[in-house]
Motif scaffolding. Structure first.
Motif, PDB file in Angstrom:
ATOM      1  N   LEU A  37       0.861  -1.180   0.000  1.00 56.25           N
ATOM      2  CA  LEU A  37       0.000   0.000   0.000  1.00 56.25           C
ATOM      3  C   LEU A  37       0.898   1.229   0.000  1.00 56.25           C
ATOM      4  CD1 LEU A  37      -2.834  -1.139   0.242  1.00 56.25           C
ATOM      5  CD2 LEU A  37      -3.142   0.180   2.328  1.00 56.25           C
ATOM      6  N   VAL A  38       0.706   2.118  -0.971  1.00 59.92           N
ATOM      7  CA  VAL A  38       1.604   3.266  -1.106  1.00 59.92           C
ATOM      8  C   VAL A  38       0.790   4.528  -1.362  1.00 59.92           C
ATOM      9  CG1 VAL A  38       3.399   1.776  -2.059  1.00 59.92           C
ATOM     10  CG2 VAL A  38       1.908   3.035  -3.615  1.00 59.92           C
ATOM     11  N   PRO A  39       1.328   5.709  -1.007  1.00 63.32           N
ATOM     12  CA  PRO A  39       0.652   6.964  -1.349  1.00 63.32           C
ATOM     13  C   PRO A  39       0.506   7.103  -2.860  1.00 63.32           C
ATOM     14  CG  PRO A  39       2.351   7.344   0.302  1.00 63.32           C
ATOM     15  CD  PRO A  39       2.528   5.937  -0.181  1.00 63.32           C
ATOM     16  N   GLU A  40      -0.627   7.623  -3.282  1.00 63.97           N
ATOM     17  CA  GLU A  40      -0.909   7.751  -4.713  1.00 63.97           C
ATOM     18  C   GLU A  40       0.154   8.566  -5.444  1.00 63.97           C
ATOM     19  OE1 GLU A  40      -4.357  10.202  -6.246  1.00 63.97           O
ATOM     20  OE2 GLU A  40      -5.203   8.194  -6.427  1.00 63.97           O
ATOM     21  N   LYS A  41       0.700   9.592  -4.777  1.00 60.30           N
ATOM     22  CA  LYS A  41       1.637  10.498  -5.440  1.00 60.30           C
ATOM     23  C   LYS A  41       2.977   9.846  -5.773  1.00 60.30           C
ATOM     24  CE  LYS A  41       3.165  12.479  -1.016  1.00 60.30           C
ATOM     25  NZ  LYS A  41       3.246  13.731  -0.216  1.00 60.30           N
ATOM     26  N   ILE A  42       3.315   8.725  -5.106  1.00 61.14           N
ATOM     27  CA  ILE A  42       4.582   8.060  -5.424  1.00 61.14           C
ATOM     28  C   ILE A  42       4.367   6.676  -6.033  1.00 61.14           C
ATOM     29  CG2 ILE A  42       5.853   9.312  -3.635  1.00 61.14           C
ATOM     30  CD1 ILE A  42       5.783   6.727  -1.955  1.00 61.14           C
ATOM     31  N   SER A  43       3.115   6.328  -6.339  1.00 59.52           N
ATOM     32  CA  SER A  43       2.841   4.986  -6.867  1.00 59.52           C
ATOM     33  C   SER A  43       3.513   4.761  -8.221  1.00 59.52           C
ATOM     34  CB  SER A  43       1.334   4.749  -6.972  1.00 59.52           C
ATOM     35  OG  SER A  43       0.734   5.658  -7.877  1.00 59.52           O
ATOM     36  N   ASP A  44       3.534   5.799  -9.074  1.00 58.49           N
ATOM     37  CA  ASP A  44       4.165   5.647 -10.386  1.00 58.49           C
ATOM     38  C   ASP A  44       5.666   5.391 -10.265  1.00 58.49           C
ATOM     39  OD1 ASP A  44       1.874   5.860 -11.862  1.00 58.49           O
ATOM     40  OD2 ASP A  44       2.103   7.988 -12.326  1.00 58.49           O
ATOM     41  N   SER A  45       6.329   6.117  -9.365  1.00 61.83           N
ATOM     42  CA  SER A  45       7.778   5.937  -9.223  1.00 61.83           C
ATOM     43  C   SER A  45       8.104   4.552  -8.663  1.00 61.83           C
ATOM     44  CB  SER A  45       8.367   7.029  -8.322  1.00 61.83           C
ATOM     45  OG  SER A  45       7.828   6.961  -7.015  1.00 61.83           O
ATOM     46  N   ILE A  46       7.249   4.028  -7.781  1.00 62.68           N
ATOM     47  CA  ILE A  46       7.490   2.693  -7.228  1.00 62.68           C
ATOM     48  C   ILE A  46       7.275   1.617  -8.288  1.00 62.68           C
ATOM     49  CG2 ILE A  46       6.643   0.992  -5.555  1.00 62.68           C
ATOM     50  CD1 ILE A  46       6.096   3.317  -3.650  1.00 62.68           C
TER      51      ILE A  46
END
Length: 360
Positions: free
Chosen positions: A321-330
């Motif tokens: 589960l990750v914050p939406e704002k860094i999901s693309d970078s992950i």
């Protein structure tokens, strides 16, 4: 770029394994994984020595939980065929739910993916990842007492969040019990608060819980087993009213929740990665190095199609589960890891998270 697909999650009684796998192995272009699970139901027995009232005894049924990814245009037809072939109209056979997901295939700035249009959902799936011993049984009992539905429990292993607990981590085992429950979206926040407060998830090391949107579902309402006192059980009446009303909005009710104690985190994404056995730890490390706080690993079986149709192989599933704002970078980092290590990553899927809670 991202491709819009549908994930069909099907939890079935173990006796239906052969029927389900024969059906799925004949279908081309499907991504199919499954894991062992158990459903928890309740049996009401008379008390001994003619004491008044009934004793509520939890009963566990072994089962399999399938994760099937397919093109959104084919999802409803496939779900209808599964419903018919495995007999989901029979109480106790199992449940099925559909969720719109994005399958990640790397970003292409020159040719971006089309805007994702999620379907209107009437239900939500609650996923609770619990750390304390017997916490899964406790949460399942709470769900049954409130008449929320049949809980499905599977196993996993946590990494990341446990390390942030300091000396307390000594008392928290890495093994996790994962409880899945599908509820009406109208009540999902209140039900989440009930489970958090009564299931001790609001304590250090209690785990975390979140909800994701469900487009459509067929639920297993057989919460109580044994002899029926009336011609129709409460489970059958609930199913009949659902069908008459066309949705589950009529189930909305006032639940006793302490105000101001629980605050949810919004704007999160669930990232799911399927990989061959032995790769999950490296992928979890990759996600955490890119900003994820932790991940849950579980063992699954991959059901092959094509020339090796029907064969299974040991794989692993990583969920973070990750914050939406860094999901693309992950997801970019995980995708890059897959390029550098061919055969180590099969699929990366992302799904909207409606609400999440963790004490940490």
């Amino acid at each position: 770029m991202n491709q819009n697909n549908t994930r069909i999650t099907c939890s079935l009684h173990f006796s239906l394994r052969e029927t389900m796998q024969n059906l799925l192995s004949e279908k081309p272009s499907l991504s199919v994984f499954f894991e062992s699970c158990r459903t928890v139901r309740r049996q009401d027995r008379k008390r001994k020595l003619s004491f008044p009232g009934q004793k509520k005894i939890p009963v566990e049924w072994p089962g399999d939980r399938y994760y099937i990814t397919t093109e959104s245009s084919k999802a409803e037809a496939l779900a209808a065929e599964i419903y018919e072939k495995v007999g989901l109209d029979i109480p106790g056979h199992g449940s099925l739910l559909m969720q719109d997901i994005s399958v990640y295939e790397g970003r292409n700035e020159e040719n971006p993916a089309e805007e994702f249009k999620a379907c209107k959902h009437q239900m939500s799936q609650i996923t609770a990842i619990l750390s304390l011993p017997k916490a899964g049984d406790q949460l399942a009992a709470i769900a049954l007492d409130y008449g929320l539905g049949v809980p499905v429990v599977s196993l996993g292993e946590g990494t990341g969040l446990r390390d942030s607990l300091g000396l307390l981590r000594i008392t928290i085992p890495p093994q996790k019990e994962i409880v899945h429950l599908v509820v009406s979206r109208y009540d999902s926040d209140n039900i989440l608060k009930i489970l958090i407060e009564h299931g001790d998830i609001d304590r250090p090391g209690g785990g975390f819980v979140y909800t994701t949107p469900v487009c459509s579902a067929h639920l297993d309402n057989k919460m109580v087993i044994g002899r029926q006192a009336h011609s129709a059980s409460i489970d059958q009446m609930i199913a009949a009213i659902d069908e008459l009303k066309g949705d589950t909005g009529w189930r909305k009710r006032s639940l006793e929740v302490k105000k101001g104690r629980v605050r949810f985190t919004r704007k999160q994404k669930e990232i799911t990665v399927y990989c061959p056995e032995g790769s999950a730890g490296n992928i979890a490390d990759c996600a955490m190095n890119a900003g994820a706080k932790g991940a849950t690993l579980s063992r699954v079986q991959h059901l092959a199609q094509g020339e090796k149709s029907g064969n299974t192989a040991a794989w692993e599933r990583v969920v973070a589960l990750v914050p939406e704002k860094i999901s693309d970078s992950i997801t970019d980092k995980i995708f890059q890891y897959g390029i550098e290590n061919p055969g180590k990553v099969l699929t990366i899927e992302t799904l909207e998270v409606q609400a999440a809670f963790s004490h940490a």
